[in-house]
Design a protein around this motif. Structure first.
Motif, mmCIF file in Angstrom:
data_model
loop_
_atom_site.group_PDB
_atom_site.id
_atom_site.type_symbol
_atom_site.label_atom_id
_atom_site.label_comp_id
_atom_site.label_asym_id
_atom_site.label_seq_id
_atom_site.Cartn_x
_atom_site.Cartn_y
_atom_site.Cartn_z
ATOM 1 N N UNK A 812 45.145 39.351 29.483
ATOM 2 C CA UNK A 812 46.524 39.726 29.805
ATOM 3 C C UNK A 812 46.963 40.984 29.076
ATOM 4 N N UNK A 813 46.346 41.300 27.924
ATOM 5 C CA UNK A 813 46.695 42.513 27.184
ATOM 6 C C UNK A 813 45.912 43.729 27.654
ATOM 7 N N UNK A 814 45.020 43.539 28.618
ATOM 8 C CA UNK A 814 44.241 44.662 29.131
ATOM 9 C C UNK A 814 42.949 44.910 28.389
ATOM 10 N N UNK A 815 42.567 44.009 27.475
ATOM 11 C CA UNK A 815 41.320 44.187 26.725
ATOM 12 C C UNK A 815 40.160 43.655 27.550
ATOM 13 N N UNK A 816 39.128 44.491 27.716
ATOM 14 C CA UNK A 816 37.968 44.123 28.520
ATOM 15 C C UNK A 816 36.858 43.583 27.631
ATOM 16 N N UNK A 817 36.087 42.625 28.152
ATOM 17 C CA UNK A 817 34.969 42.061 27.407
ATOM 18 C C UNK A 817 33.922 41.565 28.388
ATOM 19 N N UNK A 818 32.699 41.395 27.873
ATOM 20 C CA UNK A 818 31.609 40.813 28.646
ATOM 21 C C UNK A 818 31.338 39.417 28.106
ATOM 22 N N UNK A 819 31.046 38.484 29.010
ATOM 23 C CA UNK A 819 30.846 37.105 28.586
ATOM 24 C C UNK A 819 29.722 36.468 29.390
ATOM 25 N N UNK A 820 29.044 35.521 28.754
ATOM 26 C CA UNK A 820 28.058 34.690 29.445
ATOM 27 C C UNK A 820 28.656 33.292 29.550
ATOM 28 N N UNK A 821 28.853 32.800 30.801
ATOM 29 C CA UNK A 821 29.493 31.505 31.011
ATOM 30 C C UNK A 821 28.627 30.639 31.912
ATOM 31 N N UNK A 822 28.807 29.328 31.770
ATOM 32 C CA UNK A 822 28.154 28.357 32.650
ATOM 33 C C UNK A 822 29.260 27.636 33.422
ATOM 34 N N UNK A 823 29.570 28.047 34.677
ATOM 35 C CA UNK A 823 30.686 27.458 35.424
ATOM 36 C C UNK A 823 30.513 25.952 35.637
ATOM 37 N N UNK A 824 31.615 25.227 35.485
ATOM 38 C CA UNK A 824 31.637 23.776 35.693
ATOM 39 C C UNK A 824 32.449 23.420 36.930
ATOM 40 N N UNK A 825 33.542 24.150 37.162
ATOM 41 C CA UNK A 825 34.417 23.827 38.284
ATOM 42 C C UNK A 825 35.128 25.102 38.717
ATOM 43 N N UNK A 826 35.274 25.298 40.049
ATOM 44 C CA UNK A 826 36.009 26.432 40.605
ATOM 45 C C UNK A 826 37.037 25.859 41.581
ATOM 46 N N UNK A 827 38.339 26.025 41.247
ATOM 47 C CA UNK A 827 39.383 25.537 42.132
ATOM 48 C C UNK A 827 40.708 26.174 41.771
ATOM 49 N N UNK A 828 41.581 26.332 42.784
ATOM 50 C CA UNK A 828 42.921 26.844 42.561
ATOM 51 C C UNK A 828 42.968 28.238 41.979
ATOM 52 N N UNK A 829 41.959 29.059 42.231
ATOM 53 C CA UNK A 829 41.958 30.425 41.697
ATOM 54 C C UNK A 829 41.513 30.514 40.248
ATOM 55 N N UNK A 830 40.962 29.429 39.679
ATOM 56 C CA UNK A 830 40.497 29.420 38.289
ATOM 57 C C UNK A 830 39.065 28.913 38.240
ATOM 58 N N UNK A 831 38.330 29.377 37.264
ATOM 59 C CA UNK A 831 36.990 28.871 37.008
ATOM 60 C C UNK A 831 36.981 28.265 35.607
ATOM 61 N N UNK A 832 36.550 27.011 35.528
ATOM 62 C CA UNK A 832 36.381 26.346 34.241
ATOM 63 C C UNK A 832 34.903 26.383 33.898
ATOM 64 N N UNK A 833 34.585 26.884 32.681
ATOM 65 C CA UNK A 833 33.183 27.098 32.335
ATOM 66 C C UNK A 833 32.990 26.963 30.836
ATOM 67 N N UNK A 834 31.734 26.690 30.468
ATOM 68 C CA UNK A 834 31.377 26.730 29.052
ATOM 69 C C UNK A 834 31.063 28.184 28.713
ATOM 70 N N UNK A 835 31.858 28.735 27.809
ATOM 71 C CA UNK A 835 31.707 30.145 27.424
ATOM 72 C C UNK A 835 30.737 30.228 26.244
ATOM 73 N N UNK A 836 29.541 30.758 26.507
ATOM 74 C CA UNK A 836 28.550 30.899 25.438
ATOM 75 C C UNK A 836 29.018 31.889 24.373
ATOM 76 N N UNK A 837 29.814 32.874 24.782
ATOM 77 C CA UNK A 837 30.284 33.875 23.831
ATOM 78 C C UNK A 837 31.243 33.262 22.817
ATOM 79 N N UNK A 838 32.172 32.428 23.317
ATOM 80 C CA UNK A 838 33.156 31.785 22.435
ATOM 81 C C UNK A 838 32.695 30.427 21.925
ATOM 82 N N UNK A 839 31.603 29.899 22.508
ATOM 83 C CA UNK A 839 31.053 28.606 22.108
ATOM 84 C C UNK A 839 32.074 27.493 22.326
ATOM 85 N N UNK A 840 32.752 27.521 23.496
ATOM 86 C CA UNK A 840 33.699 26.464 23.845
ATOM 87 C C UNK A 840 33.978 26.528 25.340
ATOM 88 N N UNK A 841 34.597 25.462 25.864
ATOM 89 C CA UNK A 841 34.960 25.413 27.279
ATOM 90 C C UNK A 841 36.292 26.113 27.473
#
Length: 858
Positions: A812-841
């Protein structure tokens, strides 16, 4: 600059060179091969790398190579570790273990150097100042630029540039002339000619044969340049002995009229040593005197009690409002002198106690319009504590304080006088030096007082003043050494030491730091030694809670040694009372009202005077009260002269009454009023008789009261109702104030929890930045770009297959980043995933995903 040199035999017995695929090509690759514990050790040793936490190992390596961070890391090395870094800066790049060891130990070798070198090299590796295996050691580029020889800043080793560096830009003809004059065959190009000349200077036998032909004056010139600085001045037509050196390349021109001794020639003259004075092991702290531990503890306990009495006396002197605060902040020189006189101390000692009370939160400015210093409410609470706990509060404030009282009276960088309680007294290095001095005292046997010079030499070895030192190893009296000297004095004043030796309760105050330094008597080397850089910065660096527990333990050991307060005095016929020891607080306070302190020491002498007795009567006491008080607290009978003094002052006290008319005097004795009017000293009060028993004055009641007392009378002030006013001193207190916060030296040392979280975040970010991708849609360093439909389809496929993907994301602040994620669910315009970069869902809005790419199968 890399140069070709004969490779010395590696005397360390290092393992065979690793395969090319295992040799790191950069600092980032070297960090990537480290384990988590090694990364945590790096971040612990260099906490500035954690602010903010690097996104990956490449960013960590980049930050570790910045000038500010490298300078800070070099300055926190011990002397030998710095000397190893300096040797690496003048060695070939990359250098072998054996080459660097030869530069340190010289041609003859020194068995004591190799173990210390191995430890120092491990420290440099741990702090990411050196990377690569033993066969390809590389100093971080920024460190090499700081330490390598240059005309603008000579090397700390005193060495100059190499032959290749000094001949860069020289005409090929001139290079060939030098090679010929040195007795070498000419070559077809200047590169091979420089290589041939370098090989000559590196060959000990051929170089010795060449110097045997040199005139004696030429050898004398080389002896003056060999240990640095290597530069010299020559005229346009140099003398014959200088010409001989210049023709053979033993002196190479660097600028018009300037020549330099090349590094290879200097190393031959030095027998291969990079440093004139090598200090592989820390100097031992010597013992100046030895005392019985019981004597040390008793002396320290007595001084601790004196410290408490001094602080109490200081704040009692300021009880009704202390000196005014200067406009620029702090205490004026005049007020400091007055305080020193009141405490009967030299001004520097008075300044120390004032600063200590301020650091402990016992005094502060009141914040009024006419701002003054005064005791804080915390002072009243402190007074109610047992003596040992009051002492613990003082030393707990002293140990971490960055305000440095020893600077008072000096001048800062802008030539401003540094005043007590004023700004600009904080020195962030002070807590570390204090704790290290006490830790070194703990390494000595119980009852042993250190030799201050050897103690300072040890501190200078552990933390040299600068990375660029004179070649002879000499160092000036720097701030750390001055703080160390002040620490020895202040520890004695506080009763942490006695007769210069650390007391038992002083050792308890250090806790584990004392035991950590116990084996640190000078036999250890650099790097991982107890006296190495990590121990210097961290040994004894405890949190506030742990320090409070250590102080409580120290107070428990001190308490039995403190003198028991007395409940009696000895009255004498010369109108004095002797307190043979410290008095109970109520008795001391009451006695200070009825008598004046005449002398201090092991026994305090109080003197009774008409003025002191009148002071007690003004405070509401009666003559019978005073007689009863003295009889109850004296081990000797009340002397008759003292009883007469009290009765005489009490008989005359209040005979005259003063009120507001402007002011008036009334008395039933008309003759006494006649006496006052007849006295010439009353003319300034402008008195006139209103009635036979009343005099009126133009002065205010306070002035009239003091004027008549000065004439020898004992008047009493009265209220408008005619009652005698009881005058007591009103204690002035500031609003609640916090003690000043110490100014930290750089970022704080991270704890284990923060280190673990930081390592996990860096590992995860590195996984995201280095994970192989299939047909990366964007150039390196850019975010992946796909259409919204492609992004949605790839996400849904990843949910079905359970595979990880690489995404670009803009928050939301305009900061760009690269991430490796493992998607779990895609619905309602959102993707829920395990973020390997942040080590959390986490859940991400799909419209903020710039693109998605699959990871490679491997």
């Amino acid at each position: 600059m890399s140069i070709d040199e004969p490779q010395p035999t590696d005397s360390a017995g290092a393992s065979a060179p690793p395969r090319a695929a295992e040799t790191p090509r950069s600092l980032a690759e070297a960090l990537r091969s480290r384990g988590d514990d090694d990364l945590a050790a790096l971040l612990h040793a260099r906490p500035d790398l954690l602010n903010p936490v690097p996104t990956d190992l490449t960013q960590l390596a980049t930050r570790a190579g910045t000038r500010a961070s490298v300078v800070r890391a070099l300055e926190r090395l011990d002397r030998f570790a710095q000397q190893v870094a300096e040797a690496l800066a003048v060695a070939p790049e990359p250098a072998t273990y054996g080459q660097v060891l030869a530069l340190l130990a010289g041609d003859d070798g020194d068995p004591a150097v190799e173990p210390a070198f191995r430890r120092a090299l491990a420290t440099l590796h741990e702090q990411a100042l050196v990377w690569g295996p033993d066969e390809r050691l590389r100093l971080v580029r920024t460190a090499r630029e700081l330490l390598a020889p240059a005309p603008q800043h000579p090397s700390p080793t005193g060495l100059g540039p190499t032959v290749a560096e000094a001949t860069a830009g020289m005409s090929p003809t001139r290079v060939q002339d030098i090679v010929t004059a040195a007795g070498l065959p000419t070559t077809h190009d200047p590169v091979s000619a420089v290589r041939s000349l370098t090989a000559l200077f590196d060959d000990r036998e051929r170089m010795s044969a060449l110097l045997d032909e040199a005139p004696a004056e030429s050898v004398e010139v080389l002896s003056r340049l060999v240990w640095g600085p290597p530069y010299g001045q020559v005229t346009a037509d140099p003398a014959r002995h200088l010409r001989w050196l210049i023709d053979r390349g033993l002196l190479l021109p660097t600028a018009p009229g300037t020549v330099v001794l090349p590094r290879e020639a200097a190393l031959h003259l030095r027998a291969g040593r990079a440093h004139r004075v090598l200090v592989p092991t820390p100097p031992a702290v010597g013992v100046a005197r030895e005392h019985r531990p019981q004597v040390v503890d008793a002396t320290a306990a007595g001084q601790a009690y004196t410290a408490l009495a001094t602080v109490e006396e200081l704040l009692k002197d300021w009880d009704e409002g202390g000196p005014a605060v200067l406009r620029a902040g702090g205490l004026s020189v005049r007020d400091l002198k007055r305080t020193a006189v009141a405490l009967d101390l030299p001004e520097p000692l008075a300044a120390f106690w004032v600063e200590l009370a301020y650091a402990a939160g016992l005094l502060a400015s009141d914040g009024e319009a006419d701002e003054r210093y005064a005791a804080t409410p915390a002072y009243d609470e402190w007074q109610e504590l047992p003596p040992a706990e009051r002492w613990a509060a003082l030393v707990t404030a002293w140990l971490p304080a960055t305000r440095t009282a020893g600077l008072i009276g000096g001048r800062d960088g802008k030539d401003r006088t540094l005043s007590a309680l004023g700004p600009h007294l904080d020195r962030s290095v002070a807590p570390e030096v204090r704790r290290r001095v006490l830790t070194l005292l703990a390494t000595l046997p119980e009852g042993a007082a250190p030799d201050p010079d050897t103690l300072l030499a040890r501190l200078r070895w552990e933390r040299p003043t600068a990375s660029r030192r004179p070649a002879d190893g000499s160092e000036p009296e720097d701030l750390r050494s001055r703080i160390a000297r002040w620490t020895l004095n202040e520890a004695e004043l506080l009763g942490i030491t006695g007769r210069g030796a650390l007391a038992t309760h002083g050792r308890a105050l250090l806790g584990g730091a004392a035991h950590q330094g116990a084996g640190d008597g000078g036999a250890t080397g650099a790097g991982g030694a107890a006296g190495g850089p990590n121990a210097v910065g961290d040994a004894g660096a405890v949190g506030p809670g742990e320090q409070a527990a250590l102080a409580a333990r120290a107070a428990g050991l001190l308490a039995p040694l403190l003198p028991e307060p007395l409940d009696h005095v000895l009255l004498q016929a010369d109108l004095t009372a002797v307190a043979p020891g410290p008095l109970d607080r109520p008795l001391a306070e009451a006695l200070s009202v009825i008598a004046d302190v005449e002398s201090k020491g092991g026994a305090t002498v109080y003197r009774f005077t008409p003025g002191s007795v009148r002071r007690a009567l003004d405070a509401g006491q009666s003559a019978s009260d005073l007689h009863a008080f003295l009889a109850a607290h004296s081990r000797t009978p009340v002397p008759q002269p003292l009883a007469y003094l009290i009765d005489d002052v009490a008989r005359r006290h209040g005979h005259l009454r003063i009120g507001a008319a402007s002011a008036y005097v009334r008395c039933d004795d008309e003759a006494l009023l006649d006496e006052i009017l007849a006295d010439k000293r009353s003319q300034g009060l402008r008195l006139r008789r209103l009635a036979p028993t009343v005099l009126a004055a133009q002065a205010d009641p306070g002035t009239l009261l003091e004027g008549l007392r000065g004439m020898g009378f004992a008047p009493a002030a009265e209220s408008p109702d005619g009652d005698v006013l009881i005058t007591r001193a009103h204690a002035h207190r500031t609003p609640p104030r916090s003690a000043p916060e110490p100014v930290p030296e750089g970022p704080p040392v991270p704890d284990a929890t923060l280190l673990g979280a930081a390592v996990r975040a860096i590992r995860a970010g590195d996984l995201a930045s280095t994970a192989p991708r299939k047909a990366a849609p964007a150039a390196d360093g850019e975010l992946p770009r796909t259409t919204a439909a492609e992004t949605l389809a790839t996400m849904q496929a990843a949910v079905l297959t359970g595979e990880a993907v690489w995404i670009g994301y803009v928050n939301a602040e305009g900061a760009a980043s690269q991430r490796v994620i493992a998607p779990v669910r895609v619905e309602g315009g959102f993707v829920t995933a395990y973020d390997h970069t942040a080590d959390e869902v986490r859940t991400y809005p799909l419209h903020r995903v710039t693109g998605v790419a699959e990871l490679a199968d491997d």
